[in-house]
Design a protein around this motif. Structure first.
Motif, short mmCIF file in Angstrom:
data_model
loop_
_atom_site.label_atom_id
_atom_site.label_comp_id
_atom_site.label_asym_id
_atom_site.label_seq_id
_atom_site.Cartn_x
_atom_site.Cartn_y
_atom_site.Cartn_z
N ASN A 60 1.21 -0.90 -0.26
CA ASN A 60 0.07 0.04 0.03
C ASN A 60 0.93 0.77 0.20
O ASN A 60 0.51 2.48 -0.43
CB ASN A 60 -0.35 0.22 1.19
CG ASN A 60 -1.90 -0.86 1.02
OD1 ASN A 60 -3.00 -0.76 -0.06
ND2 ASN A 60 -1.86 -1.94 2.06
N ARG A 61 2.64 1.25 0.34
CA ARG A 61 2.54 2.10 0.51
C ARG A 61 3.83 1.98 -0.46
O ARG A 61 4.76 3.05 -0.44
CB ARG A 61 3.26 3.10 1.37
CG ARG A 61 2.24 2.94 2.91
CD ARG A 61 1.45 4.35 2.69
NE ARG A 61 0.26 4.46 3.18
CZ ARG A 61 -1.16 4.49 2.37
NH1 ARG A 61 -1.18 5.08 1.82
NH2 ARG A 61 -1.72 5.37 3.63
N GLY A 62 4.76 1.02 -0.91
CA GLY A 62 5.46 0.77 -1.38
C GLY A 62 6.00 1.94 -2.99
O GLY A 62 4.22 2.20 -3.45
N VAL A 63 6.20 1.61 -3.25
CA VAL A 63 6.62 2.26 -4.84
C VAL A 63 7.05 0.97 -5.46
O VAL A 63 7.87 0.61 -6.03
CB VAL A 63 8.28 3.34 -4.57
CG1 VAL A 63 8.24 4.00 -6.26
CG2 VAL A 63 7.87 4.19 -4.13
N LYS A 64 5.93 1.12 -7.27
CA LYS A 64 6.14 0.22 -8.34
C LYS A 64 6.58 0.94 -9.22
O LYS A 64 6.97 1.72 -9.07
CB LYS A 64 4.64 -0.17 -7.97
CG LYS A 64 3.73 -0.49 -6.68
CD LYS A 64 3.14 -2.11 -6.82
CE LYS A 64 2.85 -2.16 -5.25
NZ LYS A 64 3.19 -3.34 -4.60
N LYS A 65 6.92 -0.18 -10.32
CA LYS A 65 7.50 -0.34 -11.00
C LYS A 65 7.18 0.39 -12.00
O LYS A 65 7.71 1.99 -12.38
CB LYS A 65 8.58 -1.14 -11.73
CG LYS A 65 9.22 -2.01 -11.19
CD LYS A 65 9.49 -3.39 -11.66
CE LYS A 65 10.36 -4.33 -10.84
NZ LYS A 65 10.71 -5.33 -11.51
N GLY A 72 -0.65 -1.81 -11.25
CA GLY A 72 0.70 -2.12 -10.70
C GLY A 72 0.86 -0.42 -9.30
O GLY A 72 2.01 -0.60 -8.53
N MET A 73 -0.17 0.07 -8.97
CA MET A 73 0.04 1.53 -8.62
C MET A 73 -0.74 0.71 -7.18
O MET A 73 -1.92 -0.04 -7.02
CB MET A 73 -0.57 2.38 -9.07
CG MET A 73 -0.25 2.94 -10.25
SD MET A 73 -1.33 4.00 -10.83
CE MET A 73 -1.09 5.44 -10.56
N THR A 74 -0.42 1.61 -5.48
CA THR A 74 -0.88 1.74 -4.73
C THR A 74 -2.46 2.68 -4.32
O THR A 74 -2.19 3.42 -5.63
CB THR A 74 0.00 1.62 -3.60
OG1 THR A 74 -0.23 3.12 -3.96
CG2 THR A 74 1.47 1.68 -3.62
N LEU A 75 -2.40 2.09 -3.62
CA LEU A 75 -4.06 2.98 -3.52
C LEU A 75 -3.77 4.09 -3.17
O LEU A 75 -4.44 5.04 -4.22
CB LEU A 75 -5.20 2.58 -2.27
CG LEU A 75 -5.86 0.88 -2.64
CD1 LEU A 75 -6.66 0.69 -1.47
CD2 LEU A 75 -6.45 1.12 -3.58
N TYR A 82 -5.20 10.28 -9.48
CA TYR A 82 -7.19 10.68 -10.27
C TYR A 82 -7.40 12.29 -9.35
O TYR A 82 -8.14 12.85 -10.25
CB TYR A 82 -7.34 9.96 -9.68
CG TYR A 82 -7.77 7.98 -10.69
CD1 TYR A 82 -8.10 8.57 -12.23
CD2 TYR A 82 -7.25 6.71 -9.67
CE1 TYR A 82 -8.16 7.29 -12.47
CE2 TYR A 82 -7.61 6.57 -10.34
CZ TYR A 82 -8.04 6.51 -12.39
OH TYR A 82 -7.06 5.18 -13.01
N GLU A 83 -6.88 12.49 -8.23
CA GLU A 83 -6.72 13.36 -8.11
C GLU A 83 -5.77 14.53 -8.40
O GLU A 83 -6.12 16.18 -9.53
CB GLU A 83 -6.35 13.57 -6.21
CG GLU A 83 -7.24 13.13 -5.50
CD GLU A 83 -7.02 13.02 -3.86
OE1 GLU A 83 -5.26 13.37 -3.73
OE2 GLU A 83 -7.08 13.16 -3.01
#
Length: 175
Positions: A60-65, A72-75, A82-83
C-alpha cells in the motif's frame, strides 16, 4: 530501572511496539496512526505483527515499477493520480469559463442564427444573379439563347448552394 518490552508474540505472530515500528520504517508516530486508519493491520493496542505490517506497507505504500499501470499502483498512488487529473479538468473548466467571461467565445445559438441569416441573404442574392445576367446579355442574343443561359446559371448556382449546405464544400463539375 526496567526496560520496556519492544517485541512479543501475540496469536503466534511476532509483534513489535509502535516505537519500534517507527524506527523500522523511519516514520513518525502520526504516520503509523494514519496508516492504521488506512487499513494497516494491528494485533493489539500499540502492537503490530511485523510480517503483516511489512506486507501491508509494501503493498500500500511501496513504490511500484510502473506508476502508469493502475494494477501496479498502490491505492494512495491511484488516489493521487486521479486527484491530479481532477485538478487538471477543473483548471481547464476555469480557463474556459474565464475565456467565455472575457467574450472570447460566442454562444452556439448566436453563431447558428447569424449564419442562417447570412446564408438566406446569400441564397436570395445568388438566386437573382441569373436573371440579372440574362437582362444584360438579352440585347445581344436571341431570346431562346438568353433563356438557356439564364437556366444554366440558375442550375449551377442552385447546385453550388446545395453542395455547400450539405457538405460545406463546392466541387465544380468539369464538362
Amino acid at each position: 530501572m526496567s526496560e520496556k518490552v519492544k517485541a512479543k508474540m501475540i496469536d503466534g505472530a511476532l509483534c513489535i511496539a509502535t516505537s519500534e515500528l517507527c524506527e523500522v520504517f523511519s516514520v513518525h508516530r502520526n504516520t503509523i496512526a494514519q496508516w492504521e486508519r488506512s487499513g494497516m493491520p494491528k494485533k493489539a493496542r500499540g502492537w503490530y505483527s511485523l510480517k503483516d505490517t511489512i506486507k501491508w506497507v509494501t503493498e500500500n505504500r511501496g513504490v511500484k515499477k510502473n506508476p502508469d499501470d493502475e494494477e501496479g499502483m498502490t491505492l494512495s498512488q491511484q488516489k493521487l493520480k486521479y486527484e491530479a487529473q481532477l485538478k487538471e479538468q477543473q483548471a481547464e473548466a476555469a480557463t474556459l469559463k474565464n475565456a467565455i467571461a472575457k467574450g472570447e467565445y460566442i454562444k452556439r445559438e448566436d453563431v447558428v442564427s447569424e449564419l442562417q441569416r447570412f446564408f438566406i441573404s446569400l441564397r436570395r442574392s445568388m438566386g437573382g444573379f441569373s436573371r440579372k445576367i440574362a437582362m444584360e446579355i438579352s440585347p445581344y442574343l436571341e431570346p431562346e439563347q438568353v433563356r438557356l443561359i439564364e437556366q444554366n446559371i440558375a442550375d449551377t448556382t442552385n447546385a453550388a448552394l446545395l453542395q455547400l449546405s450539405v457538405r460545406g464544400v463546392y466541387d465544380a463539375k468539369k464538362d
